[in-house]
Scaffold this motif. Sequence first.
Motif, PDB file in Angstrom:
ATOM      1  N   UNK A 296      -5.188  10.744  -2.484  1.00 48.88           N
ATOM      2  CA  UNK A 296      -6.050  11.119  -1.608  1.00 48.88           C
ATOM      3  C   UNK A 296      -7.302  11.774  -2.384  1.00 48.88           C
ATOM      4  N   UNK A 297      -7.693  12.925  -2.294  1.00 48.86           N
ATOM      5  CA  UNK A 297      -9.009  13.379  -2.766  1.00 48.86           C
ATOM      6  C   UNK A 297      -8.873  13.134  -4.410  1.00 48.86           C
ATOM      7  N   UNK A 298      -7.629  13.463  -4.847  1.00 52.76           N
ATOM      8  CA  UNK A 298      -7.374  13.307  -6.327  1.00 52.76           C
ATOM      9  C   UNK A 298      -7.482  12.267  -6.849  1.00 52.76           C
ATOM     10  N   UNK A 299      -7.357  11.189  -6.050  1.00 52.96           N
ATOM     11  CA  UNK A 299      -7.604   9.678  -6.344  1.00 52.96           C
ATOM     12  C   UNK A 299      -8.928   9.587  -6.859  1.00 52.96           C
ATOM     13  N   UNK A 300      -9.975   9.926  -5.859  1.00 50.00           N
ATOM     14  CA  UNK A 300     -11.296   9.974  -6.189  1.00 50.00           C
ATOM     15  C   UNK A 300     -11.575  10.506  -7.423  1.00 50.00           C
ATOM     16  N   UNK A 301     -11.206  11.749  -7.921  1.00 54.95           N
ATOM     17  CA  UNK A 301     -11.359  12.620  -8.997  1.00 54.95           C
ATOM     18  C   UNK A 301     -10.915  11.549 -10.102  1.00 54.95           C
ATOM     19  N   UNK A 302      -9.702  10.986 -10.137  1.00 54.68           N
ATOM     20  CA  UNK A 302      -9.168  10.125 -11.003  1.00 54.68           C
ATOM     21  C   UNK A 302     -10.064   8.931 -11.418  1.00 54.68           C
ATOM     22  N   UNK A 327      -6.126   3.273 -14.023  1.00 55.49           N
ATOM     23  CA  UNK A 327      -6.127   4.283 -13.024  1.00 55.49           C
ATOM     24  C   UNK A 327      -5.149   3.659 -12.179  1.00 55.49           C
ATOM     25  N   UNK A 328      -4.436   4.860 -11.610  1.00 61.03           N
ATOM     26  CA  UNK A 328      -3.147   4.394 -10.789  1.00 61.03           C
ATOM     27  C   UNK A 328      -3.629   5.202  -9.336  1.00 61.03           C
ATOM     28  N   UNK A 329      -4.151   4.528  -8.389  1.00 62.07           N
ATOM     29  CA  UNK A 329      -4.748   5.567  -7.321  1.00 62.07           C
ATOM     30  C   UNK A 329      -3.772   5.411  -5.959  1.00 62.07           C
ATOM     31  N   UNK A 330      -3.518   6.296  -5.366  1.00 62.49           N
ATOM     32  CA  UNK A 330      -2.677   6.295  -4.265  1.00 62.49           C
ATOM     33  C   UNK A 330      -3.410   6.992  -2.866  1.00 62.49           C
ATOM     34  N   UNK A 331      -3.675   6.126  -2.325  1.00 61.78           N
ATOM     35  CA  UNK A 331      -4.441   6.305  -0.806  1.00 61.78           C
ATOM     36  C   UNK A 331      -5.630   7.070  -1.196  1.00 61.78           C
ATOM     37  N   UNK A 332      -6.574   6.480  -1.773  1.00 60.28           N
ATOM     38  CA  UNK A 332      -7.669   7.023  -2.295  1.00 60.28           C
ATOM     39  C   UNK A 332      -9.091   6.767  -1.582  1.00 60.28           C
ATOM     40  N   UNK A 333      -9.979   7.315  -1.342  1.00 61.47           N
ATOM     41  CA  UNK A 333     -11.295   6.765  -0.912  1.00 61.47           C
ATOM     42  C   UNK A 333     -12.250   6.264  -1.703  1.00 61.47           C
ATOM     43  N   UNK A 334     -13.172   5.410  -1.186  1.00 63.31           N
ATOM     44  CA  UNK A 334     -14.177   5.100  -1.991  1.00 63.31           C
ATOM     45  C   UNK A 334     -14.836   6.075  -2.936  1.00 63.31           C
ATOM     46  N   UNK A 335     -15.449   5.655  -4.050  1.00 60.80           N
ATOM     47  CA  UNK A 335     -16.146   6.440  -4.622  1.00 60.80           C
ATOM     48  C   UNK A 335     -17.508   6.514  -4.870  1.00 60.80           C
ATOM     49  N   UNK A 336     -17.964   5.237  -5.313  1.00 58.20           N
ATOM     50  CA  UNK A 336     -19.304   4.866  -5.635  1.00 58.20           C
ATOM     51  C   UNK A 336     -19.723   3.679  -4.880  1.00 58.20           C
ATOM     52  N   UNK A 355      -2.991   1.729  -4.507  1.00 59.15           N
ATOM     53  CA  UNK A 355      -1.887   1.429  -3.554  1.00 59.15           C
ATOM     54  C   UNK A 355      -2.190   2.181  -2.018  1.00 59.15           C
ATOM     55  N   UNK A 356      -2.195   1.368  -1.053  1.00 60.71           N
ATOM     56  CA  UNK A 356      -2.698   1.970  -0.097  1.00 60.71           C
ATOM     57  C   UNK A 356      -1.990   1.661   1.200  1.00 60.71           C
ATOM     58  N   UNK A 357      -1.750   2.188   2.383  1.00 61.93           N
ATOM     59  CA  UNK A 357      -1.072   1.890   3.609  1.00 61.93           C
ATOM     60  C   UNK A 357      -2.076   1.394   4.708  1.00 61.93           C
ATOM     61  N   UNK A 358      -1.878   0.328   4.806  1.00 64.99           N
ATOM     62  CA  UNK A 358      -2.918  -0.591   5.837  1.00 64.99           C
ATOM     63  C   UNK A 358      -3.436   0.202   6.881  1.00 64.99           C
ATOM     64  N   UNK A 359      -2.497   1.224   7.409  1.00 64.50           N
ATOM     65  CA  UNK A 359      -2.878   1.966   8.691  1.00 64.50           C
ATOM     66  C   UNK A 359      -3.616   3.266   8.369  1.00 64.50           C
TER      67      UNK A 359
END
Length: 508
Positions: A296-302, A327-336, A355-359
Amino acid sequence: MAATARASLPPCILMPVAWPIRPILNQPLVRARPSPAPTLRASTARFPSAMKEESRSSTIEKELGPIEKTPVANDGGLLADRWREIHGSGDWVGLLDPVDPLLRSELIRYGEFVQACYDSFNYDPYSRFCGNCRYSQESFFDDLGMADHGYSVTRYLYATSNIEFPNFFRASKLHKRTWSQKANWIGYIAVSGDEATARLGRRDIIVVWRGTVTVLEWIEDLRTSQQPVKEVGIPCPDESVKVESGFADLYTGKDKTCRFCKYSAREQVLSEVRKLVELYAGEKGEEVSVSVMGHSLGSALAVLNAYDIAEMELTKVGEKAVVPLTVFSFAGPRVGNARFKERFDKELGIKAIRVVNTHDSVPKVPGLVFNERVPALLWRMVEGMPWSYSHVGVELELDHKLSPFLKDTSDISCFHNLEAHLHLLDGYHGKGRRFALASGRDPALVNKSSDFLKEQSLVPPCWRQDHNKGMAQADGRWMLLDRRDEEALEDHPPDTHHFLRRLGLVKS
């Protein structure tokens, strides 16, 4: 309904609204711990033999069919030979469809490190340690039942923010008696021990970032403005490389009057990574990897943190790049923006798998309209606009509707749940292939802090909680037992300033 009113309700009864939304993130509950407090005894009533409870596994198999398990690759020695490939040396070509069994097991393992942030975070507003970690660095993995992972925590990470990220920061109701009024625990850094290092094939340094802990309202508060990374102190030669301003503020914000956030999250991580890389790759001459992860938001920080590590050349010992950075990202937003992606992927060569869930809606923002998925001609026209964003790295897309364990629900917090992602990873084998659990990872974990499993699973929603909500008897009275005195809380290693000075981030 006001945000404050919603935040006070249990996550299982919060109802989502339509997008663009204030979606609801699963509220992680803390690990149940032994308590000396007496508990009510179970009823001794007898039930007719015809009503005897069947085992959960047999009931699930009757209702949902047999729990299939596919063979799991033995990582004893195998991972040591293939770890660079698993960490993206070949950009995961040929490993995603069908999913490589070893890659799957590593993604789940790293996801569990991120889940540990949620399971250990103290979100109880009646505790004076609300907003911190429930466990000490020394006992962190033991208290979470993760001692077999073979890592030890070297540093806790704290953050403050100059902008409002609703429900990302938690505070106690006790006001001045709390451990801190400006900081929150935001993650940790750990390193593999000798035994785990032999199994992994290298010394693994992990940087783990916590995501939001209650309702997911921060997504609506993302700024449309972008900020050149150079303006926040990251030494990028190109001012057209930009990131979302809120992420940059959270990453670089600090308050010198606060014991825990007198150094920014950025400064805390960079000093520790520099120290560990020099120790293991430099002085000891070992093979080393740096793995940065978050949800989540932690993925953006990663993502932002890994980019910073690369720009600061912390993966180098001398003039030679020796340390792979992934980087191992789970359900993260775009960053830049598009230039950030180009700099991240191609010029710096950072590896990232998302790693994302399409929904799930979170990976679709910011840049809901203008992003890397629009036609190439249109993208060339809008990629320089402040509302245009682009994902980095390689995507592994999952679909929760393929799992026979998960129910059809309109609760979008379930789609974003990290434990649900790990469940999907365990059962996903490739496009068009049948869902079958690879390791038999218990589906009950999905309902730790959500209501996503079908009723036939016989697993109650939001089941993870402290015994008696942390209350215990002491001297004949019931009271909330906190982890320890404030003076024993970990803040920053004494050599932090030394390494920051060497990095040129602080003056003598």
